[in-house]
Design a protein around this motif. Structure first.
Motif, PDB file in Angstrom:
ATOM      1  N   MET A   1       0.814  -1.216   0.000  1.00  8.79           N
ATOM      2  CA  MET A   1       0.000   0.000   0.000  1.00  8.79           C
ATOM      3  C   MET A   1       0.846   1.264   0.000  1.00  8.79           C
ATOM      4  SD  MET A   1      -3.062  -0.904   2.670  1.00  8.79           S
ATOM      5  CE  MET A   1      -3.721   0.746   2.689  1.00  8.79           C
ATOM      6  N   PHE A   2       2.006   1.202   0.630  1.00 11.75           N
ATOM      7  CA  PHE A   2       2.821   2.400   0.776  1.00 11.75           C
ATOM      8  C   PHE A   2       4.027   2.425  -0.159  1.00 11.75           C
ATOM      9  CE2 PHE A   2       0.359   2.349   4.674  1.00 11.75           C
ATOM     10  CZ  PHE A   2      -0.080   3.662   4.699  1.00 11.75           C
ATOM     11  N   LYS A   3       3.987   1.630  -1.231  1.00 10.96           N
ATOM     12  CA  LYS A   3       5.026   1.723  -2.251  1.00 10.96           C
ATOM     13  C   LYS A   3       4.899   3.066  -2.962  1.00 10.96           C
ATOM     14  CE  LYS A   3       6.198  -2.990  -3.402  1.00 10.96           C
ATOM     15  NZ  LYS A   3       6.259  -4.014  -4.422  1.00 10.96           N
ATOM     16  N   ALA A   4       5.959   3.455  -3.643  1.00 12.00           N
ATOM     17  CA  ALA A   4       6.036   4.795  -4.247  1.00 12.00           C
ATOM     18  C   ALA A   4       4.843   5.127  -5.146  1.00 12.00           C
ATOM     19  CB  ALA A   4       7.334   4.923  -5.031  1.00 12.00           C
TER      20      ALA A   4
ATOM     21  N   ILE B   1       0.491   8.077  -2.506  1.00 17.02           N
ATOM     22  CA  ILE B   1      -0.402   9.240  -2.497  1.00 17.02           C
ATOM     23  C   ILE B   1      -1.866   8.807  -2.505  1.00 17.02           C
ATOM     24  CG2 ILE B   1      -0.389   9.589  -5.001  1.00 17.02           C
ATOM     25  CD1 ILE B   1      -0.369  12.357  -2.359  1.00 17.02           C
ATOM     26  N   PHE B   2      -2.188   7.766  -3.270  1.00 17.06           N
ATOM     27  CA  PHE B   2      -3.574   7.294  -3.318  1.00 17.06           C
ATOM     28  C   PHE B   2      -3.982   6.666  -1.983  1.00 17.06           C
ATOM     29  CE2 PHE B   2      -2.188   6.861  -7.844  1.00 17.06           C
ATOM     30  CZ  PHE B   2      -2.892   7.951  -8.302  1.00 17.06           C
ATOM     31  N   THR B   3      -3.065   5.951  -1.368  1.00 21.80           N
ATOM     32  CA  THR B   3      -3.329   5.365  -0.058  1.00 21.80           C
ATOM     33  C   THR B   3      -3.559   6.451   0.976  1.00 21.80           C
ATOM     34  OG1 THR B   3      -1.967   3.446  -0.584  1.00 21.80           O
ATOM     35  CG2 THR B   3      -2.397   3.852   1.736  1.00 21.80           C
ATOM     36  N   LEU B   4      -2.709   7.461   0.957  1.00 22.37           N
ATOM     37  CA  LEU B   4      -2.831   8.561   1.909  1.00 22.37           C
ATOM     38  C   LEU B   4      -4.160   9.301   1.745  1.00 22.37           C
ATOM     39  CD1 LEU B   4      -1.309  10.060   4.153  1.00 22.37           C
ATOM     40  CD2 LEU B   4      -0.428  11.576   2.375  1.00 22.37           C
ATOM     41  N   ILE B   5      -4.511   9.611   0.502  1.00 22.06           N
ATOM     42  CA  ILE B   5      -5.785  10.303   0.242  1.00 22.06           C
ATOM     43  C   ILE B   5      -6.960   9.451   0.702  1.00 22.06           C
ATOM     44  CG2 ILE B   5      -7.314  11.144  -1.586  1.00 22.06           C
ATOM     45  CD1 ILE B   5      -4.752  11.963  -3.113  1.00 22.06           C
ATOM     46  N   TYR B   6      -6.903   8.152   0.402  1.00 22.89           N
ATOM     47  CA  TYR B   6      -7.987   7.249   0.795  1.00 22.89           C
ATOM     48  C   TYR B   6      -8.146   7.204   2.316  1.00 22.89           C
ATOM     49  CZ  TYR B   6     -10.737   2.985   1.226  1.00 22.89           C
ATOM     50  OH  TYR B   6     -11.700   2.070   1.555  1.00 22.89           O
ATOM     51  N   LEU B   7      -7.042   7.058   3.031  1.00 20.25           N
ATOM     52  CA  LEU B   7      -7.112   6.987   4.491  1.00 20.25           C
ATOM     53  C   LEU B   7      -7.586   8.304   5.108  1.00 20.25           C
ATOM     54  CD1 LEU B   7      -3.895   4.903   5.220  1.00 20.25           C
ATOM     55  CD2 LEU B   7      -6.277   4.123   5.241  1.00 20.25           C
ATOM     56  N   VAL B   8      -7.156   9.421   4.542  1.00 21.70           N
ATOM     57  CA  VAL B   8      -7.627  10.728   5.034  1.00 21.70           C
ATOM     58  C   VAL B   8      -9.128  10.869   4.792  1.00 21.70           C
ATOM     59  CG1 VAL B   8      -7.497  13.216   4.604  1.00 21.70           C
ATOM     60  CG2 VAL B   8      -5.404  11.893   4.881  1.00 21.70           C
TER      61      VAL B   8
ATOM     62  N   CYS C   1     -15.239  11.449  -2.371  1.00 26.66           N
ATOM     63  CA  CYS C   1     -13.774  11.513  -2.506  1.00 26.66           C
ATOM     64  C   CYS C   1     -13.138  10.178  -2.142  1.00 26.66           C
ATOM     65  CB  CYS C   1     -13.213  12.619  -1.622  1.00 26.66           C
ATOM     66  SG  CYS C   1     -13.638  14.267  -2.179  1.00 26.66           S
ATOM     67  N   GLN C   2     -13.692   9.525  -1.152  1.00 25.92           N
ATOM     68  CA  GLN C   2     -13.186   8.218  -0.715  1.00 25.92           C
ATOM     69  C   GLN C   2     -13.346   7.192  -1.831  1.00 25.92           C
ATOM     70  OE1 GLN C   2     -14.877   7.096   3.035  1.00 25.92           O
ATOM     71  NE2 GLN C   2     -14.527   4.943   2.676  1.00 25.92           N
ATOM     72  N   VAL C   3     -14.477   7.176  -2.495  1.00 27.73           N
ATOM     73  CA  VAL C   3     -14.719   6.224  -3.582  1.00 27.73           C
ATOM     74  C   VAL C   3     -13.775   6.509  -4.751  1.00 27.73           C
ATOM     75  CG1 VAL C   3     -16.414   5.500  -5.319  1.00 27.73           C
ATOM     76  CG2 VAL C   3     -17.103   5.748  -2.936  1.00 27.73           C
ATOM     77  N   ILE C   4     -13.586   7.777  -5.084  1.00 28.16           N
ATOM     78  CA  ILE C   4     -12.673   8.144  -6.169  1.00 28.16           C
ATOM     79  C   ILE C   4     -11.249   7.709  -5.825  1.00 28.16           C
ATOM     80  CG2 ILE C   4     -11.619  10.091  -7.389  1.00 28.16           C
ATOM     81  CD1 ILE C   4     -14.405  11.475  -7.149  1.00 28.16           C
ATOM     82  N   ALA C   5     -10.833   7.959  -4.594  1.00 28.97           N
ATOM     83  CA  ALA C   5      -9.486   7.563  -4.167  1.00 28.97           C
ATOM     84  C   ALA C   5      -9.328   6.046  -4.204  1.00 28.97           C
ATOM     85  CB  ALA C   5      -9.206   8.092  -2.762  1.00 28.97           C
ATOM     86  N   LEU C   6     -10.365   5.308  -3.840  1.00 30.49           N
ATOM     87  CA  LEU C   6     -10.297   3.847  -3.887  1.00 30.49           C
ATOM     88  C   LEU C   6     -10.174   3.350  -5.320  1.00 30.49           C
ATOM     89  CD1 LEU C   6     -10.382   1.150  -2.416  1.00 30.49           C
ATOM     90  CD2 LEU C   6     -12.870   1.242  -2.543  1.00 30.49           C
ATOM     91  N   ILE C   7     -10.891   3.964  -6.238  1.00 36.90           N
ATOM     92  CA  ILE C   7     -10.794   3.582  -7.649  1.00 36.90           C
ATOM     93  C   ILE C   7      -9.384   3.850  -8.165  1.00 36.90           C
ATOM     94  CG2 ILE C   7     -11.561   4.179  -9.987  1.00 36.90           C
ATOM     95  CD1 ILE C   7     -14.380   4.633  -8.716  1.00 36.90           C
ATOM     96  N   LEU C   8      -8.849   5.026  -7.854  1.00 36.51           N
ATOM     97  CA  LEU C   8      -7.493   5.358  -8.298  1.00 36.51           C
ATOM     98  C   LEU C   8      -6.469   4.426  -7.674  1.00 36.51           C
ATOM     99  CD1 LEU C   8      -7.691   9.247  -8.247  1.00 36.51           C
ATOM    100  CD2 LEU C   8      -7.685   7.744 -10.246  1.00 36.51           C
ATOM    101  N   TYR C   9      -6.651   4.103  -6.407  1.00 39.23           N
ATOM    102  CA  TYR C   9      -5.755   3.159  -5.734  1.00 39.23           C
ATOM    103  C   TYR C   9      -5.827   1.789  -6.410  1.00 39.23           C
ATOM    104  CZ  TYR C   9      -4.112  -0.137  -2.224  1.00 39.23           C
ATOM    105  OH  TYR C   9      -3.471  -1.158  -1.588  1.00 39.23           O
TER     106      TYR C   9
END
Length: 72
Positions: free
Chosen positions: A7-10, A14-21, A44-52
């Motif tokens: 989850m925290f690979k390069a 950013i997507f993980t961080l946005i999702y968790l926030v 925003c959470q759903v969008i971040a999950l899709i991007l992740y």
């Protein structure tokens, strides 16, 4: 534990961080009964999950950037 490392690979950090926030904001706004802000945070959470999720598909983020007109 290996999932946390992935989850925290390069490319995913950013997507993980946005999702968790967004998860934290959704919970905070829901507890404070700020409905509109909770809905916005959920979207925003759903969008971040899709991007992740797209980071697990080879070349998907590159294709998304190309479709949206971003260079890189």
């Amino acid at each position: 534990m290996s999932q946390l490392k992935r989850m925290f690979k390069a490319g995913r950090f950013i997507f993980t961080l946005i999702y968790l926030v967004c998860i934290g904001l959704t919970i905070f706004f829901a507890v404070k009964k700020l409905v509109l802000l909770a809905i916005i945070a959920t979207v925003c959470q759903v969008i971040a999950l899709i991007l992740y999720s797209l980071t697990y598909i080879p070349f998907a983020t590159r294709a998304l950037k190309k479709c949206l007109g971003f260079q890189g």
